[in-house]
Design an enzyme around this catalytic site. Structure first.
Site, PDB file in Angstrom:
ATOM      1  N   LYS A  50      24.523  53.395 -19.395  1.00  0.00           N
ATOM      2  CA  LYS A  50      24.461  52.688 -18.112  1.00  0.00           C
ATOM      3  C   LYS A  50      23.065  52.112 -17.906  1.00  0.00           C
ATOM      4  CE  LYS A  50      27.834  55.409 -15.462  1.00  0.00           C
ATOM      5  NZ  LYS A  50      28.748  54.294 -15.157  1.00  0.00           N
ATOM      6  N   ASP A  86      29.032  62.475 -10.075  1.00  0.00           N
ATOM      7  CA  ASP A  86      30.256  62.169 -10.814  1.00  0.00           C
ATOM      8  C   ASP A  86      31.166  63.398 -10.964  1.00  0.00           C
ATOM      9  OD1 ASP A  86      31.774  60.132 -11.889  1.00  0.00           O
ATOM     10  OD2 ASP A  86      30.963  60.318 -13.913  1.00  0.00           O
ATOM     11  N   GLU A 145      34.594  57.750 -19.493  1.00  0.00           N
ATOM     12  CA  GLU A 145      34.747  59.136 -19.933  1.00  0.00           C
ATOM     13  C   GLU A 145      35.607  59.977 -18.997  1.00  0.00           C
ATOM     14  OE1 GLU A 145      32.405  58.162 -18.007  1.00  0.00           O
ATOM     15  OE2 GLU A 145      32.402  59.776 -16.516  1.00  0.00           O
ATOM     16  N   ARG A 159      38.452  59.366 -17.506  1.00  0.00           N
ATOM     17  CA  ARG A 159      39.872  59.364 -17.869  1.00  0.00           C
ATOM     18  C   ARG A 159      40.123  60.218 -19.105  1.00  0.00           C
ATOM     19  NH1 ARG A 159      39.810  52.937 -18.381  1.00  0.00           N
ATOM     20  NH2 ARG A 159      38.271  53.285 -16.738  1.00  0.00           N
TER      21      ARG A 159
HETATM   22  N1  BES Z   1      31.600  57.499 -13.008  1.00  0.00           N
HETATM   23  C1  BES Z   1      31.857  56.148 -13.345  1.00  0.00           C
HETATM   24  C2  BES Z   1      32.479  55.374 -12.180  1.00  0.00           C
HETATM   25  C3  BES Z   1      31.555  54.967 -11.071  1.00  0.00           C
HETATM   26  C4  BES Z   1      30.660  53.943 -11.235  1.00  0.00           C
HETATM   27  C5  BES Z   1      31.632  55.587  -9.854  1.00  0.00           C
HETATM   28  C6  BES Z   1      29.843  53.555 -10.195  1.00  0.00           C
HETATM   29  C7  BES Z   1      30.841  55.187  -8.813  1.00  0.00           C
HETATM   30  C8  BES Z   1      29.924  54.173  -8.991  1.00  0.00           C
HETATM   31  C9  BES Z   1      32.819  56.064 -14.513  1.00  0.00           C
HETATM   32  O1  BES Z   1      32.704  57.066 -15.456  1.00  0.00           O
HETATM   33  C10 BES Z   1      32.532  54.779 -15.216  1.00  0.00           C
HETATM   34  O2  BES Z   1      31.486  54.648 -15.746  1.00  0.00           O
HETATM   35  N2  BES Z   1      33.492  53.866 -15.182  1.00  0.00           N
HETATM   36  C11 BES Z   1      33.324  52.578 -15.771  1.00  0.00           C
HETATM   37  C12 BES Z   1      34.599  52.233 -16.490  1.00  0.00           C
HETATM   38  C13 BES Z   1      34.477  51.015 -17.366  1.00  0.00           C
HETATM   39  C14 BES Z   1      33.593  51.293 -18.554  1.00  0.00           C
HETATM   40  C15 BES Z   1      35.856  50.605 -17.817  1.00  0.00           C
HETATM   41  C16 BES Z   1      33.034  51.576 -14.665  1.00  0.00           C
HETATM   42  O3  BES Z   1      33.619  51.687 -13.588  1.00  0.00           O
HETATM   43  O4  BES Z   1      32.182  50.726 -14.880  1.00  0.00           O
HETATM   44 ZN    ZN Z   2      31.990  58.855 -14.789  1.00  0.00          ZN
HETATM   45 MN    MN Z   3      31.251  56.612 -16.941  1.00  0.00          MN
END
Ligand code: BES
Ligand code: ZN
Ligand code: MN
Length: 512
Positions: free
Chosen positions: A270, A281, A342, A344
């Site tokens: 990220k 998370d 991750e 899911r």
């Molecule tokens: N924990 C994150 C989701 C998230 C992101 C929650 C920002 C709150 C704020 C999750 O694990 C994630 O990184 N999801 C990705 C999925 C993508 C790679 C398909 C996302 O939402 O960008």
């Molecule tokens: Zn996450």
């Molecule tokens: Mn993630």
């Protein structure tokens, strides 16, 4: 904090010795209907003079008023007196509730408050008084210790609603606390310890927990969960909580909470900005802990299983790589195209594991997608379910608890993007409809169990100056669980029984 429900007329409230008397005044209690007691006269006078109004947010602070025993008095406008307005009115006086000189407060409703409004008041006061101190010893906990909630009459409905609200507030506080703790103070191991502590403190044969470590999880064949954890020095934990308040043969409701104690994104790293917020998370996991804390207090006649797959998502020499294919517990293979998807992965194996409890309903809570934040913001959680009765029950519970969600679609075509040339599925499907495609991925692991998924990415915590966990969706879940009491039908002996065990949804306060 100690809450007490007391039958208090306005005149009696004026005689209660305390540091702070909060008087909630609603439109239905406008001039004419107000009593001739000290408080009623004061409110009527202030309204007439234009010094006070009844819309939510309006306040009139007073000090050492003759004929009122409280040192401070605060009049609060409560609009029509709905649960939501009462909550908002009290949320607006957090500073007074936290004041140094306030150890005992009395809350008086200058109108006939519905049970839902009384519950909302308890939750709002508890929320306002929560202070995070675990890694900030200089933060002063609030002095407020005792809150007397004055109602016109202590009816059975008011009393039971009040007890539920106090237990809910305790669960919400627990969820906030664990979600707020930074990742180095809330590791998978520490979350497991927290689960054990809830069970031990309950001192009830109805509660138990089992902690599975890496060896057990490997034996279960949870290849998707293990793939996420393999880049971290922190060993994973699969936390399994049980609450048995109903007969053994009553099918349980299984709650699954995403427990990523820190999400760096893994090799699909990220960006640095706001990455600290990925300590939240594990908000889904925290809500499971919170619900079990509330269940320990309330001891309702239901069976509940809580499952938390807990681990970190880290980049490392041993970390899973984009393109790696893993075999989930279900036997389905997954091509991990993005290691940041991750949640899911860990949930898929926990959902497969849930099947062994033959759930009446299976509900997962997860801070799953940024796309859900874009879709719904911070007000409503995303609700995904192919099971109409379950979806309606959860939606109604969320409305009643002021912890609302909104149903999202699950058309099969949304799963098209999950196709892979190298595995049964990929773990991502492109940017469009990201919250839905994540839910479609999860759905591949639930079989025909009535299942719902709550994407709480936007609701589990707040960013900015008010950064911190909200404790959602503990309120929604608790409300839903309590509504299931007495509805369960013992499962049939036959193999492969479906479980349409949800009777009609009860009518809930539409005003909430
Ligand atoms: N924990 C994150 C989701 C998230 C992101 C929650 C920002 C709150 C704020 C999750 O694990 C994630 O990184 N999801 C990705 C999925 C993508 C790679 C398909 C996302 O939402 O960008
Ligand atoms: Zn996450
Ligand atoms: Mn993630």
């Amino acid at each position: 904090m100690d809450f007490e429900l007391k039958a208090l007329s306005a005149a009696a409230a004026a005689r209660e010795k305390c540091d702070l008397l909060l008087v909630l005044v609603s439109e239905p209690a406008a001039p004419g209907t107000l009593g001739s007691d000290a408080i009623g006269a004061l409110v009527a006078h202030a309204l007439k003079q234009g010094d006070f109004a009844l819309s939510v947010g309006k306040q009139l602070p007073m000090y050492q008023i003759p004929a009122i025993a409280a040192r401070r008095v605060l009049l609060l406008g409560a609009g029509q007196g709905s649960a939501k307005e009462v909550r908002n009115a009290l949320a607006g006086c957090a500073e007074v509730l936290k004041a140094k000189g306030v150890a005992k407060a009395v809350l008086s409703f200058a109108f006939e408050a519905e049970a839902t409004a009384v519950s909302a008041a308890v939750q709002a006061i508890a929320d306002a008084c929560y202070v995070y101190t675990h890694t900030k010893p200089q933060a002063k906990p609030v002095k407020l210790q005792k809150v007397v909630v004055g109602v016109a009459a202590k009816t059975t409905a008011a009393t039971s609603g009040f007890h539920t609200a106090v237990a809910q507030a305790e669960g919400v506080a627990m969820a906030r606390e664990w979600a707020n703790r930074p990742a180095n103070h809330a590791t998978p191991t520490l979350l497991a310890d927290a689960a054990k502590a809830i069970v031990n403190a309950a001192k009830s044969t109805r509660m138990s927990c089992k902690i599975h470590g890496p060896a057990e999880v490997a034996k279960l064949g949870m290849g998707a969960f293990m793939a996420v954890a393999q880049g971290s020095r922190e060993p994973l934990r699969l936390i399994e909580l049980h609450y048995n308040g109903a007969a053994k043969n009553v099918a349980p409701i299984v709650l699954v909470g995403k427990g990523i104690t820190f999400d760096t994104g893994g090799i699909s790293l990220k960006p640095a900005a706001e990455m600290d917020e990925m300590k939240f998370d594990m908000g889904g996991a925290a809500s499971v802990l919170g619900v079990f804390q509330s269940l320990a207090r309330l001891q309702p006649a239901i069976n509940v299983v809580g499952l938390i797959p807990a681990c970190e998502n880290m980049p490392d020499g041993a970390a899973v790589k984009p393109g790696d294919v893993v075999t989930s517990m279900s036997g389905q293979t997954i091509e991990i195209l993005n290691t940041d998807a991750e949640g899911r992965l860990v949930l898929s194996d926990a959902l497969s594991y849930a099947a062994r409890f033959k759930p009446a309903a299976l509900v997962d809570m997860a801070t799953l997608t940024g796309a859900c934040v874009v879709a719904l913001g911070g007000l409503r959680s995303g609700l995904f379910s192919a099971h109409d009765e379950l979806a309606q029950a959860l939606q109604a519970a969320g409305d009643a608890a002021l912890d609302p969600c909104w149903r999202m679609p699950l058309d099969d075509e949304y799963a098209d993007g999950l196709k892979s040339n190298f595995a049964d599925m990929g773990n991502v499907a492109g940017r469009a409809g990201g919250a839905v495609t994540a839910a479609k991925f999860l759905q591949k692991f639930v079989g025909d169990i009535p299942w719902a998924h709550l994407d709480i990415a936007g609701t589990a915590w707040k960013s900015g100056a008010a950064k911190g966990a909200t404790g959602r969706p503990v309120g929604l879940l608790l409300q839903y669980l309590l509504a299931q009491q007495g509805k369960a039908v013992a499962p049939k002996k036959a193999l492969g029984t479906r479980s349409p065990r949800h009777a009609a949804v009860p009518a809930v306060d539409a005003k909430a």
